[in-house]
Scaffold this active site. Structure first.
Site, PDB file in Angstrom:
ATOM      1  NE  ARG A  92     -40.327 -41.623 -69.501  1.00 60.52           N
ATOM      2  CZ  ARG A  92     -40.436 -41.045 -70.706  1.00 60.52           C
ATOM      3  NH1 ARG A  92     -39.825 -39.905 -70.955  1.00 60.52           N
ATOM      4  NH2 ARG A  92     -41.179 -41.590 -71.644  1.00 60.52           N
ATOM      5  CD  GLU A 110     -42.502 -35.925 -65.862  1.00 63.38           C
ATOM      6  OE1 GLU A 110     -41.306 -35.604 -65.765  1.00 63.38           O
ATOM      7  OE2 GLU A 110     -43.072 -36.125 -66.937  1.00 63.38           O
ATOM      8  CG  HIS A 139     -42.052 -34.957 -70.088  1.00 62.89           C
ATOM      9  ND1 HIS A 139     -42.173 -36.069 -69.289  1.00 62.89           N
ATOM     10  CD2 HIS A 139     -41.560 -35.414 -71.264  1.00 62.89           C
ATOM     11  CE1 HIS A 139     -41.763 -37.142 -69.952  1.00 62.89           C
ATOM     12  NE2 HIS A 139     -41.397 -36.770 -71.152  1.00 62.89           N
TER      13      HIS A 139
HETATM   14  C1  DGY Z   1     -40.926 -39.783 -74.862  1.00 63.64           C
HETATM   15  O1  DGY Z   1     -41.298 -39.924 -76.022  1.00 63.64           O
HETATM   16  O2  DGY Z   1     -40.527 -40.725 -74.171  1.00 63.64           O
HETATM   17  C2  DGY Z   1     -41.024 -38.416 -74.306  1.00 63.64           C
HETATM   18  O3  DGY Z   1     -40.362 -38.302 -73.105  1.00 63.64           O
HETATM   19  C3  DGY Z   1     -42.482 -38.035 -74.166  1.00 63.64           C
HETATM   20  O4  DGY Z   1     -43.051 -38.751 -73.131  1.00 63.64           O
END
Ligand code: DGY
Length: 331
Positions: A238, A267, A285
């Protein structure tokens, strides 16, 4: 009368059709980004929501939504949800684990190989018409085969990344909040080390730890300084796990060889320093973005919502509740 739900973002049509069998569905197929005020307005009177990792659902929001009974994220990460607040309010929260593990691990390797072997940097150069002749030292990268892979965060995705390292003859080191049982370590051929040792020894470091206040800037200037200047760093976790400003500086000053980033602080904005340096591969992402996996994530989120709101074959038993302790005392 069917309960009402909101699907906050555009989604596969067949998933909407499935939801419509059980619910009055307020959807957003135009994919308009809902800010906090719009989200609150659209959620008024709704029993459930199929949310996205960018939808912040916190204590303040749920306080004003007495009808809300289920919040189902279409993501494995759920740092967008205030789980303690949802639990206190008797609201079921769910995520989409497992279905994205292998796809996300594949993508981690794609980013790692692209960064270490300068794939996108050399492609941009070629497309710009700069290739006049071959030379022995064009775009020299760093090897993966036989190197040491570090993994920070050793959950399902970390383990899937580690399994793939066997084909590259790598030594795999990991660090995690808690050490894995010995048989799991053996099955993925990975050894537990402290975080400082991981930083110092990794030729390539993959980040797959969940974001929380405790993991904010887990990789900042001090941690980058402990890494080898020849190392590569990949963030699949993240934004916020890495201090993007410190990373941009380390890349610019060649204190780190390269990075591959799929997630960013703030982001979809990307730190301008990262956009300026050539030795970073940047993707929007998309680690879980294969057709099959995104469909499976959407269907799992829908299954969770149907079950959490007591409809369908699994009524009352959502397949992946984050706060299962709420189930006996749901709203
Ligand atoms: C997740 O599933 O956490 C991915 O990063 C998509 O947001």
């Amino acid at each position: 009368m069917k309960p009402s739900i909101l699907v906050t973002r555009a989604i596969f049509a067949d998933v909407l059709e499935r939801l419509a069998q059980y619910f009055e569905v307020d959807h957003n197929q135009a994919d308009v980004q809902l800010d906090a005020a719009a989200l609150k307005a659209r959620l008024a009177g709704k029993a459930g929501v199929l949310a996205n990792a960018a939808d912040r659902i916190d204590q303040e929001l749920v306080r004003d939504l007495p009808a809300l009974r289920a919040v189902c994220n279409m993501a494995v990460g759920y740092n967008n949800l205030d789980v303690p607040a949802l639990t206190a309010a008797g609201i079921v929260a769910t995520n989409t684990p497992d279905v994205l593990t292998e796809t996300t691990a594949d993508f981690g390797w794609a980013l790692l190989m692209a960064a270490a072997r300068r794939v996108t940097e050399s492609e941009h150069w070629l497309r710009a018409g700069k290739w006049q002749r071959w030379s022995y030292d064009m775009f020299l990268g760093v090897d993966l085969y036989g190197s040491t892979l570090g993994i920070l965060g050793m959950g399902r995705i970390g383990q899937a990344l580690a399994r793939r390292a066997a084909g590259f003859g790598m030594t795999v080191l990991y660090h995690n909040r808690s050490r894995l049982p010995q048989e799991v370590e053996q099955s993925v051929n990975a050894s537990y080390v402290g975080k400082d040792e991981l930083l110092a020894r990794a030729d390539h470091l993959l980040l797959v730890l969940p974001y929380s206040a405790a993991s904010h800037h887990a990789i900042g200037a001090a941690e980058l300084a402990r890494m080898k200047p020849s190392a590569t760093l990949v963030n699949l976790a993240r934004g916020g796990v890495v201090d993007d400003a410190a990373l941009a500086e380390a890349l610019r000053e060649h204190r780190l060889f390269a990075a591959g980033l799929d997630v960013f602080e703030g982001e979809p904005a990307v730190h301008p320093g990262l956009l300026e340096v050539p030795n970073v591969v940047l993707t929007p992402h998309i680690a879980s973005a294969s057709e099959r996996t995104r469909r499976a994530m959407a269907m799992l989120a829908a299954d969770n919502l149907i079950a959490a709101l007591d409809a369908g074959p699994d009524a009352g038993r959502p397949p992946s509740a984050i706060n299962p302790e709420v189930l006996p005392r749901r709203r």
